[in-house]
Enzyme design. Structure first.
Site, PDB file in Angstrom:
ATOM      1  N   CYS A  56       0.807  -1.206   0.000  1.00 42.79           N
ATOM      2  CA  CYS A  56       0.000   0.000   0.000  1.00 42.79           C
ATOM      3  C   CYS A  56       0.852   1.273   0.000  1.00 42.79           C
ATOM      4  O   CYS A  56       0.328   2.361  -0.100  1.00 42.79           O
ATOM      5  CB  CYS A  56      -0.951   0.001   1.195  1.00 42.79           C
ATOM      6  SG  CYS A  56      -0.189  -0.456   2.734  1.00 42.79           S
ATOM      7  N   HIS A  57       2.146   1.137   0.099  1.00 39.84           N
ATOM      8  CA  HIS A  57       3.001   2.325   0.050  1.00 39.84           C
ATOM      9  C   HIS A  57       3.070   2.893  -1.360  1.00 39.84           C
ATOM     10  O   HIS A  57       3.553   3.987  -1.566  1.00 39.84           O
ATOM     11  CB  HIS A  57       4.405   1.973   0.544  1.00 39.84           C
ATOM     12  CG  HIS A  57       5.101   0.927  -0.259  1.00 39.84           C
ATOM     13  ND1 HIS A  57       4.862  -0.421  -0.073  1.00 39.84           N
ATOM     14  CD2 HIS A  57       6.004   1.028  -1.263  1.00 39.84           C
ATOM     15  CE1 HIS A  57       5.626  -1.087  -0.939  1.00 39.84           C
ATOM     16  NE2 HIS A  57       6.314  -0.242  -1.676  1.00 39.84           N
TER      17      HIS A  57
END
Length: 105
Positions: A56-57
């Site tokens: 999710c970064h």
DNA sequence: GTGTTGACCACAG
DNA sequence: GCTGTGGCCAACA
């Protein structure tokens, strides 16, 4: 589409982002047919920082800001930036050149 | 069923 | 650059 699937699809979209590329909260919302659900996308990611290996970064804000990560505090942000840099994404002052890395879902 | 809360967005000052 | 405002939508209390 159920509310439940929404978050599931968010995570799924997340996992499809290639290494070294990024996408935005809006883009994910758009790919799910709800262009205005960017805020809800953030919620889904927050609840699943890892489920269990979701990158999710690679999801950032529309203006290139890195957005949040973990508690949205400084600690989490720095971690997110570190992960991005590890993938050769240039981060300057909590921002990136979105057009250089954008991945269209 | 009704508020409130955000890893957001766009636009106005 | 910054703050404020209105809008959005799912999750949560």
């Amino acid at each position: 589409m159920s509310m439940k699937e929404f978050s599931h699809r968010v995570l799924n979209a997340c996992s499809r982002i290639p290494k070294g590329k990024v996408t935005t909260y809006v883009e994910i919302a758009r790919s799910l047919g709800k262009p205005k659900a960017s805020r809800a996308v953030g919620q889904a990611l927050k609840r699943n920082p890892d489920a269990p290996r979701i990158p999710c970064h690679r999801v950032v804000k529309s203006d290139g800001g890195v957005g949040g990560y973990g508690g949205a505090d400084k600690k989490g942000i720095e971690k997110k930036i570190r992960l991005l840099r590890k993938e050769n994404v240039v981060v300057d002052k909590r921002k990136i050149e979105i057009k250089n890395y954008f991945y269209r879902l």
